[in-house]
Design a protein around this motif. Structure first.
Motif, mmCIF file in Angstrom:
data_model
loop_
_atom_site.group_PDB
_atom_site.id
_atom_site.type_symbol
_atom_site.label_atom_id
_atom_site.label_comp_id
_atom_site.label_asym_id
_atom_site.label_seq_id
_atom_site.Cartn_x
_atom_site.Cartn_y
_atom_site.Cartn_z
ATOM 1 N N PHE A 29 0.829 -1.195 0.000
ATOM 2 C CA PHE A 29 0.000 0.000 0.000
ATOM 3 C C PHE A 29 0.872 1.258 0.000
ATOM 4 O O PHE A 29 0.660 2.184 -0.790
ATOM 5 C CB PHE A 29 -0.903 -0.036 1.236
ATOM 6 C CG PHE A 29 -1.884 1.076 1.316
ATOM 7 C CD1 PHE A 29 -3.076 1.025 0.615
ATOM 8 C CD2 PHE A 29 -1.630 2.189 2.109
ATOM 9 C CE1 PHE A 29 -3.999 2.053 0.694
ATOM 10 C CE2 PHE A 29 -2.542 3.222 2.198
ATOM 11 C CZ PHE A 29 -3.733 3.152 1.489
ATOM 12 N N LEU A 30 1.861 1.275 0.889
ATOM 13 C CA LEU A 30 2.716 2.461 0.996
ATOM 14 C C LEU A 30 3.588 2.619 -0.247
ATOM 15 O O LEU A 30 3.842 3.738 -0.688
ATOM 16 C CB LEU A 30 3.575 2.376 2.252
ATOM 17 C CG LEU A 30 2.789 2.550 3.548
ATOM 18 C CD1 LEU A 30 3.658 2.226 4.748
ATOM 19 C CD2 LEU A 30 2.235 3.965 3.670
ATOM 20 N N LYS A 31 4.004 1.494 -0.825
ATOM 21 C CA LYS A 31 4.809 1.590 -2.045
ATOM 22 C C LYS A 31 3.979 2.225 -3.167
ATOM 23 O O LYS A 31 4.446 3.083 -3.897
ATOM 24 C CB LYS A 31 5.287 0.200 -2.464
ATOM 25 C CG LYS A 31 6.177 0.248 -3.705
ATOM 26 C CD LYS A 31 6.513 -1.135 -4.220
ATOM 27 C CE LYS A 31 7.237 -1.026 -5.560
ATOM 28 N NZ LYS A 31 7.294 -2.337 -6.238
ATOM 29 N N LEU A 32 2.734 1.786 -3.256
ATOM 30 C CA LEU A 32 1.903 2.230 -4.387
ATOM 31 C C LEU A 32 1.307 3.621 -4.190
ATOM 32 O O LEU A 32 1.121 4.357 -5.146
ATOM 33 C CB LEU A 32 0.774 1.233 -4.639
ATOM 34 C CG LEU A 32 1.221 -0.163 -5.107
ATOM 35 C CD1 LEU A 32 0.021 -1.082 -5.207
ATOM 36 C CD2 LEU A 32 1.947 -0.072 -6.442
ATOM 37 N N THR A 33 0.977 3.956 -2.952
ATOM 38 C CA THR A 33 0.304 5.243 -2.745
ATOM 39 C C THR A 33 1.224 6.291 -2.138
ATOM 40 O O THR A 33 0.827 7.428 -1.965
ATOM 41 C CB THR A 33 -0.933 5.085 -1.836
ATOM 42 O OG1 THR A 33 -0.511 4.620 -0.558
ATOM 43 C CG2 THR A 33 -1.934 4.113 -2.426
ATOM 44 N N GLY A 34 2.458 5.905 -1.817
ATOM 45 C CA GLY A 34 3.416 6.866 -1.289
ATOM 46 C C GLY A 34 3.237 7.081 0.197
ATOM 47 O O GLY A 34 2.254 6.647 0.794
#
Lengths: 260, 308
Positions: B298-303
Motif C-alpha cells: 500500500f505504501l509503495k503504491l500510494t506513497g
C-alpha cells in the motif's frame, strides 16, 4: 445540473418516514400537547385581558375574539416552521437520519414529502389546540369554526414548505435567525395577528397583501367572528401556491445539497 | 463448460467530478456472489464516492453501474431492496431503542411489522445485543453501536452489503468482534463490499482487493497476490543512532530496494540473511526483520505522504 430540477416523484413510500417522526413525537406526546395548549392559551389570556381591557372592541368584536383568529394562524405557522427548521435540520444534518433512510429503497423526494406532511400534521395539532381554547372559552360556537380545521392544514402545509427551503440552505442552526428576523417576525407584525392590517400605513398594507400569513388570517377571522370570508379561492390558492412552490424549491435545493 | 454467474455489482468506466477534481477517474470493478471485495485507499482516494455512486445516491458523470443487473442510478431504488449499508459514521436513530431502530428501519423496506418482529431476535443475537433490546442508543458503547448498525443493515436480509470503513474508531476487541460477524455473513453466502484503510482488516477478510488512489484502481488481486507481485518478500527495518553512517556506508547495496522514512530505513529484499549478518555486530543499530505485508504494498503504491 438539470437532474436536480426534475419534478417531485410523490408516492406512498413517504409513510414509514412520516410514521417514524410520529413515533418520536408520541414518546413525548403529553408534554408536547400541554405545550401546544398552555403556551398560546397564556398568550391569549395575557394579551386578551391585558390589552382587551384597554381596547374593548377591535374590528367590531371583543379583542380576545379578534386575537383568537390571528393566534390560530400564528400558532400553526410557528409550529410548522419550528418543526421543519430545527427538527428537520437535526434529522438531515446532525443525526443524519435522512442519510440512513436514503440507503434504504427510498428517495429524497419521499423523505422531503414525509417531512412536509409530518410538519403539517404537527402544526394541525397546534392550530387545533387554539381552536379548543376558542370553543372552551365560548369565543365562538362550533358551527363554521369547523371550517378552520381544513384551513389549518393548508396553513401548516404552506409554512412547512417555506421552512424546508430555509432548512435546505442552512449551514447551521444559527442561520434560522435570518428567517425569523426577515420573514416570520415581520409577518407576525404585518399580517393582522394583533391588530387589523388597515391600521398600517398604505405602503405596509400593500406589502402585507402579498404575505402568506395575511391570506391565512383573512380567511380565518370571519370564520371565528361570524360572517363569510371574501375571495376564498384566491386566498386558498395563494396559500397552496406558496407551499407547493416552496416544497419544489426546497426539493431542488436539498437534492443539490445531499445528492451531489 | 462452467457457467459463470454475472457479477452482482458491475462498474465500468465510472467517472465523477466535483468542480475541477475528478474524484472517480475511470473505474472498473466487478464483484461476484459470495465474494468479500475490499476497496483500499488513502483518505480522499474516492472510496466513499464510489460506494455512493454504486448505491445510486449520486449520478455519475460517465460510465455505467449495474447492481443485481439493474442499471444505477435509474433503478437504484429497486436494487437497494436487496442491499444493506453500514455507513462510515453511525446514523442510528437516537430517539429510539435498539429494538425500535430495527423495527423502524425495516419499515423503510416496505416490510410488514410482523415480519420485522420475527427477524429482530435473530438480529439482536447476531449483534450480541439480546439483553440491550430496550436500551437507548446513547447508552451503547461504540462497538455496540457498530454491531447494531450492522444488524440494521441486515434487517431486509440483503444479498449484498456495502460497508464503509466498518471498524474505524473501534478498539481492538470490538474490531475483532465485527470481523468475526463479517466472516459469519460470508459463511452464509452474503457478498461484502467494504472500504478500509486497515490493512489487517483487508488481509483477514477480503478475497480480492483493489487499491485505489486519485480515483483510479492502481492495483488489484488477492492480498497474497498483491504482496507477491508488488514487493520483495522480506522487509528489514533499521533504526537507531548509527543509521546515518549505515546509509552512507551501504545505501541500498545489501537489499533490492531501500527507503528512508524519518529515522527508519526500510530495506526490501528477496533474502535478508546477508543483510542481517552485516547488521548483527552494530551496537548502535536496532532492527527487525519481518515478511512483507499488504501495508508495504500500500505504501509503495500510494506513497508515504500524508493525506488530509
Amino acid at each position: 445540473m438539470t437532474r436536480f430540477w426534475r419534478p417531485p416523484a410523490l408516492s406512498l413510500r413517504f409513510y414509514p418516514v412520516w410514521r417514524r417522526n410520529f413515533l418520536v413525537w408520541k414518546k413525548l406526546a403529553i408534554p408536547a400537547i400541554l405545550g401546544n395548549l398552555a403556551d398560546p392559551a397564556l398568550y391569549m389570556l395575557g394579551l386578551g385581558y391585558g390589552l382587551g381591557g384597554l381596547l374593548r372592541e377591535v374590528g367590531g368584536v371583543p379583542y380576545l375574539t379578534f386575537l383568537a383568529a390571528g393566534t390560530v394562524c400564528y400558532s400553526t405557522m410557528n409550529s410548522a416552521t419550528f418543526e421543519v427548521l430545527y427538527s428537520g435540520f437535526s434529522r438531515m444534518h446532525v443525526q443524519k437520519t435522512w442519510d440512513a433512510i436514503l440507503n434504504a429503497p427510498l428517495t429524497l423526494d419521499d423523505v422531503l414529502f414525509a417531512e412536509l406532511l409530518w410538519a403539517t400534521s404537527k402544526s394541525l395539532l397546534s392550530g387545533l389546540a387554539i381552536l379548543v381554547i376558542v370553543w372552551v372559552m365560548g369565543l365562538a360556537g362550533l358551527g363554521q369554526t369547523l371550517w378552520l380545521i381544513p384551513l389549518i392544514v393548508l396553513i401548516g402545509f404552506c409554512f412547512s414548505g417555506m421552512g424546508l427551503v430555509v432548512t435546505a440552505l442552512s449551514p447551521s442552526y444559527d442561520f434560522f435567525m435570518y428567517y425569523f428576523t426577515l420573514a416570520i417576525t415581520p409577518m407576525v407584525l404585518l399580517c393582522g395577528v394583533f391588530y387589523p392590517v388597515d391600521q398600517l400605513p398604505p405602503v405596509l398594507q400593500s406589502v402585507s397583501a402579498w404575505l402568506p400569513l395575511t391570506h391565512a388570517i383573512v380567511l380565518a377571522r370571519p370564520l371565528v367572528q361570524g360572517g363569510a370570508p371574501q375571495q376564498v379561492a384566491t386566498h386558498l390558492l395563494a396559500l397552496f401556491a406558496y407551499g407547493a412552490l416552496s416544497y419544489y424549491i426546497a426539493l431542488v435545493l436539498t437534492r443539490r445539497r445531499l445528492l451531489k | 463448460m462452467e457457467q459463470v454467474a454475472p457479477p452482482l455489482l458491475n462498474i465500468r468506466g465510472l467517472r465523477k467530478t466535483y468542480g475541477a477534481v475528478e474524484v472517480v477517474a475511470g473505474l472498473d470493478l466487478a464483484v461476484g456472489k459470495g465474494e468479500c471485495f475490499g476497496l483500499l485507499g488513502p483518505n480522499g482516494a474516492g472510496k466513499t464516492t464510489t460506494l455512493r455512486l454504486a448505491l445510486g445516491l449520486t449520478a455519475p458523470d460517465g460510465g455505467s453501474i449495474s447492481l443485481f443487473d439493474l442499471p444505477v442510478p435509474a433503478e437504484a431504488r429497486r436494487a437497494r431492496m436487496r442491499v444493506g449499508v453500514v455507513p462510515q459514521l453511525d446514523n442510528l436513530d437516537p430517539d429510539f431503542s435498539v429494538r425500535e431502530n430495527l423495527m423502524v428501519y425495516g419499515r423503510y423496506f416496505g416490510m410488514k411489522d410482523a415480519d420485522i418482529a420475527a427477524r429482530i431476535p435473530g438480529l439482536l443475537e447476531f449483534a450480541g445485543l439480546e439483553h440491550r433490546a430496550e436500551a437507548r442508543i446513547d447508552a451503547l458503547s461504540g462497538g455496540m453501536k457498530r454491531r447494531l448498525t450492522l444488524a440494521r443493515a441486515l434487517v431486509n436480509n440483503p444479498d449484498l452489503l456495502f460497508l464503509d470503513e466498518p471498524t474505524t474508531g473501534l478498539d481492538p476487541q470490538a474490531r475483532h468482534m465485527i470481523w468475526q460477524r463479517l466472516r459469519m455473513l460470508l459463511g452464509q453466502g452474503k457478498t461484502l463490499v467494504l472500504t478500509t484503510h486497515f490493512m489487517e482488516e483487508a488481509e483477514r477478510l477480503c478475497d480480492r482487493l483493489a487499491i485505489m488512489d486519485h480515483g483510479r484502481i492502481i492495483a488489484g488481486g488477492s492480498p497474497q497476490a498483491l504482496i507477491k507481485s508488488h514487493i520483495e518478500p522480506q522487509v528489514v527495518e533499521i533504526w537507531g543512532e548509527g543509521v546515518e553512517n549505515w546509509v552512507t556506508a551501504h545505501g541500498a547495496t545489501l537489499c533490492e530496494r531501500a527507503e528512508r522514512v524519518g529515522e527508519t530505513v526500510f530495506c526490501y529484499t528477496r533474502s535478508s540473511e546477508a543483510l542481517l549478518q552485516k547488521l548483527a555486530p552494530h551496537d548502535d543499530l536496532r532492527y527487525s526483520s519481518r515478511p512483507a505485508s499488504l501495508e508495504d504494498v500500500f505504501l509503495k503504491l500510494t506513497g508515504r505522504d500524508l493525506r488530509d
